[in-house]
Design a protein around this motif. Structure first.
Motif, PDB file in Angstrom:
ATOM      1  N   CYS A  89       0.805  -1.219   0.000  1.00 49.65           N
ATOM      2  CA  CYS A  89       0.000   0.000   0.000  1.00 49.65           C
ATOM      3  C   CYS A  89       0.839   1.271   0.000  1.00 49.65           C
ATOM      4  CB  CYS A  89      -0.882   0.041   1.242  1.00 49.65           C
ATOM      5  SG  CYS A  89      -1.865  -1.431   1.528  1.00 49.65           S
ATOM      6  N   PRO A  99      -7.435   5.504   1.081  1.00 43.98           N
ATOM      7  CA  PRO A  99      -7.951   4.156   1.346  1.00 43.98           C
ATOM      8  C   PRO A  99      -7.046   3.295   2.227  1.00 43.98           C
ATOM      9  CG  PRO A  99      -8.297   4.716  -0.955  1.00 43.98           C
ATOM     10  CD  PRO A  99      -7.409   5.787  -0.373  1.00 43.98           C
ATOM     11  N   ALA A 145      -2.175  -1.675  -3.835  1.00 46.19           N
ATOM     12  CA  ALA A 145      -3.367  -0.832  -3.726  1.00 46.19           C
ATOM     13  C   ALA A 145      -3.494  -0.327  -2.296  1.00 46.19           C
ATOM     14  CB  ALA A 145      -4.626  -1.624  -4.116  1.00 46.19           C
ATOM     15  N   PRO A 146      -3.846   0.898  -2.089  1.00 40.31           N
ATOM     16  CA  PRO A 146      -3.951   1.922  -3.107  1.00 40.31           C
ATOM     17  C   PRO A 146      -2.556   2.291  -3.625  1.00 40.31           C
ATOM     18  CG  PRO A 146      -4.169   2.921  -0.929  1.00 40.31           C
ATOM     19  CD  PRO A 146      -4.095   1.433  -0.728  1.00 40.31           C
ATOM     20  N   CYS A 196      -4.913   4.980  -7.042  1.00 37.58           N
ATOM     21  CA  CYS A 196      -5.769   5.883  -6.289  1.00 37.58           C
ATOM     22  C   CYS A 196      -5.232   7.273  -6.580  1.00 37.58           C
ATOM     23  CB  CYS A 196      -5.740   5.578  -4.796  1.00 37.58           C
ATOM     24  SG  CYS A 196      -6.895   6.610  -3.866  1.00 37.58           S
ATOM     25  N   PHE A 226     -10.556   1.210 -10.490  1.00 39.35           N
ATOM     26  CA  PHE A 226     -10.582   2.549  -9.906  1.00 39.35           C
ATOM     27  C   PHE A 226     -10.792   3.583 -11.004  1.00 39.35           C
ATOM     28  CE2 PHE A 226      -8.645   6.575  -8.773  1.00 39.35           C
ATOM     29  CZ  PHE A 226      -9.276   6.841  -7.572  1.00 39.35           C
ATOM     30  N   LYS A 269     -14.379  12.445  -2.133  1.00 40.56           N
ATOM     31  CA  LYS A 269     -14.163  11.117  -1.558  1.00 40.56           C
ATOM     32  C   LYS A 269     -15.244  10.185  -2.078  1.00 40.56           C
ATOM     33  CE  LYS A 269     -13.273   8.543   2.623  1.00 40.56           C
ATOM     34  NZ  LYS A 269     -12.686   7.426   1.934  1.00 40.56           N
ATOM     35  N   TYR A 279     -13.499   3.316  -2.318  1.00 37.06           N
ATOM     36  CA  TYR A 279     -12.434   2.675  -3.086  1.00 37.06           C
ATOM     37  C   TYR A 279     -12.887   1.253  -3.405  1.00 37.06           C
ATOM     38  CZ  TYR A 279      -7.550   1.641  -4.341  1.00 37.06           C
ATOM     39  OH  TYR A 279      -6.385   1.306  -4.998  1.00 37.06           O
ATOM     40  N   TRP A 302     -12.276  -1.888  -3.287  1.00 37.14           N
ATOM     41  CA  TRP A 302     -11.471  -2.986  -2.753  1.00 37.14           C
ATOM     42  C   TRP A 302     -11.970  -4.350  -3.227  1.00 37.14           C
ATOM     43  CZ3 TRP A 302      -6.852  -2.294  -1.010  1.00 37.14           C
ATOM     44  CH2 TRP A 302      -6.493  -1.133  -0.310  1.00 37.14           C
TER      45      TRP A 302
END
Length: 180
Positions: A10, A15, A82-83, A120, A152, A160, A163, A165
């Motif tokens: 990450c 996120p 991710a993100p 992201c 994404f 916002k 996300y 996931w």
């Protein structure tokens, strides 16, 4: 039943604050999760790192091990980045391996480990001319890029949105089922 090992790596994007729930969902799906963070993401989550290590049962990795030092994680069956920020994506595609996370995924391309990246980035970053080039470089290297419909989609700066996931974890599950 063989345990599937997921490296969840990450960057510092909002996120990342949801990562404990993502780890739990991946575990429900049968994954043994190893969590790695960019230095900035580790700084953002600093107070929660011991809890995340306890949740995964593995140390949270943020830096290179010393030469000759033992590996602290089992070998990966799949990797999810991710993100992934613009910085992480561009450094990965360009082979700039000054952090452990980017160094690992750069090398993992050559090792043939199934990988996916889910950016992201806001719509302003998405307009930078290097980002599409970097995503195409990663695609050409065999990395599944979860960007656009079904993955994404950039939001406006400051906006916002949830996300996706689940889309990322579904991709990891597809990697596991194609290896059985």
């Amino acid at each position: 039943m063989t345990t599937k090992i997921l490296y969840l790596l990450c960057s510092a994007a909002p996120p990342v604050f949801e990562i404990a729930g993502v780890v739990e969902e991946a575990q429900r799906r049968g994954w043994d999760v190893c969590l790695g963070l960019t230095p900035a993401a580790a700084d953002w989550l600093e107070d929660g790192l011991p809890g995340l290590a306890a949740l995964t049962g593995h140390p949270v990795r943020t830096r290179y091990k010393r030469p000759g030092g033992p590996d602290v994680w089992p070998a990966a069956d799949a990797v999810l980045v991710a993100p992934a920020t613009t910085n992480t994506i561009n450094r990965w595609a360009l082979g700039i391996t000054d952090t452990w996370l980017v160094g690992f995924v750069a090398e993992a391309i050559g090792k043939g480990i199934p990988m996916a990246v889910m950016p992201c980035v806001n719509s302003a970053y998405a307009q930078h001319p290097q980002l599409p080039l970097s995503l195409e470089t990663l695609r050409a290297a065999g990395v599944r890029v979860l960007y656009g419909p079904g993955g994404f989609e950039p939001n406006q700066p400051g906006e916002k949105r949830p996300y996706p996931w689940s889309a990322a974890l579904d991709t990891m599950d597809s990697f596991a089922s194609s290896n059985t």
